[in-house]
Design an enzyme around this catalytic site. Sequence first.
Site, mmCIF file in Angstrom:
data_model
loop_
_atom_site.group_PDB
_atom_site.id
_atom_site.type_symbol
_atom_site.label_atom_id
_atom_site.label_comp_id
_atom_site.label_asym_id
_atom_site.label_seq_id
_atom_site.Cartn_x
_atom_site.Cartn_y
_atom_site.Cartn_z
ATOM 1 N N ASN A 216 -124.801 -28.438 4.344
ATOM 2 C CA ASN A 216 -125.309 -29.434 3.398
ATOM 3 C C ASN A 216 -124.096 -30.314 3.102
ATOM 4 O O ASN A 216 -123.376 -30.122 2.138
ATOM 5 C CB ASN A 216 -125.815 -28.766 2.110
ATOM 6 C CG ASN A 216 -127.091 -27.979 2.366
ATOM 7 O OD1 ASN A 216 -127.933 -28.378 3.172
ATOM 8 N ND2 ASN A 216 -127.234 -26.847 1.694
ATOM 9 N N GLU A 297 -134.534 -29.191 4.625
ATOM 10 C CA GLU A 297 -134.298 -28.962 3.196
ATOM 11 C C GLU A 297 -133.697 -30.188 2.521
ATOM 12 O O GLU A 297 -132.726 -30.091 1.770
ATOM 13 C CB GLU A 297 -133.391 -27.737 2.998
ATOM 14 C CG GLU A 297 -134.023 -26.462 3.512
ATOM 15 C CD GLU A 297 -133.230 -25.196 3.208
ATOM 16 O OE1 GLU A 297 -131.996 -25.272 3.110
ATOM 17 O OE2 GLU A 297 -133.858 -24.136 3.063
ATOM 18 N N ASP A 370 -135.595 -17.009 7.857
ATOM 19 C CA ASP A 370 -134.309 -17.327 7.234
ATOM 20 C C ASP A 370 -133.486 -16.095 6.879
ATOM 21 O O ASP A 370 -133.455 -15.707 5.710
ATOM 22 C CB ASP A 370 -134.549 -18.158 5.964
ATOM 23 C CG ASP A 370 -133.257 -18.674 5.365
ATOM 24 O OD1 ASP A 370 -132.228 -18.606 6.044
ATOM 25 O OD2 ASP A 370 -133.288 -19.148 4.214
ATOM 26 N N GLU A 398 -126.497 -13.237 1.738
ATOM 27 C CA GLU A 398 -127.399 -13.969 0.848
ATOM 28 C C GLU A 398 -128.642 -13.150 0.505
ATOM 29 O O GLU A 398 -129.106 -13.163 -0.630
ATOM 30 C CB GLU A 398 -127.824 -15.284 1.524
ATOM 31 C CG GLU A 398 -128.903 -16.025 0.744
ATOM 32 C CD GLU A 398 -129.362 -17.322 1.400
ATOM 33 O OE1 GLU A 398 -128.850 -17.685 2.471
ATOM 34 O OE2 GLU A 398 -130.262 -17.966 0.827
ATOM 35 N N HIS A 526 -138.887 -12.183 2.377
ATOM 36 C CA HIS A 526 -138.774 -13.254 1.387
ATOM 37 C C HIS A 526 -139.492 -13.005 0.067
ATOM 38 O O HIS A 526 -140.139 -13.905 -0.488
ATOM 39 C CB HIS A 526 -139.235 -14.583 1.979
ATOM 40 C CG HIS A 526 -138.226 -15.678 1.725
ATOM 41 N ND1 HIS A 526 -137.620 -15.835 0.504
ATOM 42 C CD2 HIS A 526 -137.716 -16.642 2.541
ATOM 43 C CE1 HIS A 526 -136.775 -16.856 0.585
ATOM 44 N NE2 HIS A 526 -136.790 -17.363 1.808
HETATM 45 O O1 GCW Z 1 -130.813 -19.639 3.826
HETATM 46 C C1 GCW Z 1 -130.947 -20.930 3.339
HETATM 47 C C2 GCW Z 1 -130.043 -20.966 2.161
HETATM 48 C C3 GCW Z 1 -129.462 -22.336 1.891
HETATM 49 C C4 GCW Z 1 -128.841 -22.831 3.197
HETATM 50 C C5 GCW Z 1 -129.953 -22.955 4.227
HETATM 51 C C6 GCW Z 1 -129.442 -23.397 5.588
HETATM 52 C C7 GCW Z 1 -126.888 -24.140 3.567
HETATM 53 O O2 GCW Z 1 -130.751 -20.496 1.045
HETATM 54 O O3 GCW Z 1 -128.498 -22.186 0.886
HETATM 55 O O4 GCW Z 1 -128.174 -24.056 3.037
HETATM 56 O O5 GCW Z 1 -130.556 -21.711 4.417
HETATM 57 O O6 GCW Z 1 -129.180 -22.541 6.388
HETATM 58 O O7 GCW Z 1 -129.319 -24.586 5.814
#
Ligand code: GCW
Length: 706
Positions: A216, A297, A370, A398, A526
């Site tokens: 990001n 996102e 994810d 995470e 999730h």
């Molecule tokens: O897993 C999600 C995370 C975001 C992350 C996104 C991604 C960097 O919650 O924080 O952003 O994936 O991989 O782009």
Amino acid sequence: MKKIVYILIFCFSFSLLLKAEDGSKLWLRYKSVNLSETPSFSGLKGDIELKAIKEFQLAWEEMTGSSLPIHSRLNNNTLLIGTVKDLEIRRLNLNKELKELGSEGYIIRTIERGKNSITVVASEGEKGLLYGTFHLLRLIQTGQVLSSIEISEKPLYNVRILNHWDNLNGTVERGYAGYSIWKWDELPSKVSPRYEDYARANASIGINGTVINNVNASPNILTQEYLQKVKVIANILRPFGIKVYLSVNFSSPHILGDLANSDPKDPEVQKWWNNKVKEVYQLIPDFGGFLVKANSEGQPGPQDYGRTHADGANMLADALLPYKGIVMWRAFVYNPSDQDRAKQAYNEFMPLDGQFRENVIVQVKNGPVDFQPREPFSPLFGAMKKTAIMPELQITQEYLGFSNHLVYLGTQWKEFLESDTYSMGEGSSVAKATDGTLYKQPISAIAGVANIGEDTNWTGHHFAQSNWYAFGRLAWNHNLSAEQIADEWIRMTFSNENDFVNPTKQIMLESWYAAIDYMMPLGLHHIFAWDHHYGPEPWTDIPGARADWLPRYYHKADEYGIGFDRTTEGSNAVSQYFSPLNDKFNNIESCPEDYILWFHHVPWDYEMKNGNSLWEEMSYKYDRGVKQVREFQKDWDRLESFIDNERFKHVQSKLKIQSKDAVWWKDACLLYFQTYSKMPIPYDIERPVHELEDLMKIKLDLKHHN
Ligand code: GCW
């Protein structure tokens, strides 16, 4: 009397000080190496200006207190370190072998020369020499016999890279080890000693690239001001064979360059990127390239201008090509739509197969959603046959208890890399589909999202260091077993004593399965707390939130059953897999139970393979996860005498948190899902100790550094 007490206190604290270890040395703890069982070298021969030799001397000094004498001739037990440029190495007739191993490969070998026995570390290039030297040091650290060594190695992936999700303001997105190690406000004038420590640690496990800023991405990273800072980091990492890469914001031409837009087909935009890339290479001649999160996102991307991901990636690739730079273009894309999120990356990227430039590699997360505790592999692996594809793994936890839970990920990554995609028939593992074995692409690569921060022990939890380590080792050689990696890491990081190594290894090898069981067994995914992803919230409803950011979207619990129907009757995600996997996943009877709720909406009373109903099985799994963490606590407590008190206590207290969290997960999920199943929690497992309504009130104030 008072004086004596003071002296005693002083001596006591001094002895504690001596023993205490803060984890800052990671697995490079040469001081504690016991050399008594290893035949010693009598001296060293080679060009002492070589980084590899400097590293060896540094380590040797820490191990023995003195440096190894430099030999001018090859005597008995001389250690010879050199590249093919070295006359002595050329005399050994290794050139053909070394050429095949390439500039990152190496040979470590015991060679008899007349009455003398010498040990050689040789490579075509200086990088290989450094890797070979660290390999030799690892053998010493793990107490392996050094006579008759016969090792030749080369890496299986070309680019072995860390992705830091570090922001320019010093925070780390999904980072759980404090602030970023990159001190942007101090650079370029002040240089933290940690940059070099970081470089050494990475070189020791074969990592050769790093993306130092968050995907990001702030456009500011490409300003002259920041590039000057990046240059300083690149200069420090270079001698350790590590190239710097940057995440870039696709709107940079518009935001930084004041252009009307950032359309990849606009010649002005292309010119802007060409100039910017030139500027970067003027400062950093061996710059690696760009990593891009686009149209994902909320990030800008080529689709903002009606262009495709290939258009966007190719524009950057063209700008980088003259300098041999690469583009790592992420496939982590999904939109709030009716389409199953797990299907979207595949649907978006498959039609583009064959359209990417040769210096583009598409970076795909291991699973289709994810980084969940356990996911099936993303169907993009093996499927894009005309495009280079690289796996993205998440080292930072995470979704696995941050830096509070002991979860060794070597096992997870091995399961993923060994998954058979069937893309070219049986035996088409993800590893083979990405390392160049099945498809000959010009580049192969693998990325890991770093778990590194400014904490003294780098990763928050001492055991989280093992995930950084395991990522590097697997990126180098994905054929290593999770067990072997754990074994060497434990020996180097803590102790070589088998009575410590074996039980610790057992904890590590079971830890991922335990976490799946107490968090999301049977393919659940999730069901995390909103935003920060620590702890359970299968019930969350945030008014106005995107449906695909809410747990209900994934678990779909109702009175009939639970799980996401991705069969041909449901979202049909199963059809994105090759035969026979698609049929295997599609049929509830043949679908592996580990993924059953990933692919099926299963009735609560469905009979599982062992005769339990789904509900019972789920309950037992949660219970087993909790029990396992308690076993980890007992096992760890038994190991107290083997290691320093500081690290022992730290891990012990983290295990307490993990144990409490596991009960929290179990109670929250069972009590909540019970409101649908309406079935009793099997009577032979421990009763919940929480009230569901209390758990539903928990709101943790955990900052998600975005
Ligand atoms: O897993 C999600 C995370 C975001 C992350 C996104 C991604 C960097 O919650 O924080 O952003 O994936 O991989 O782009």
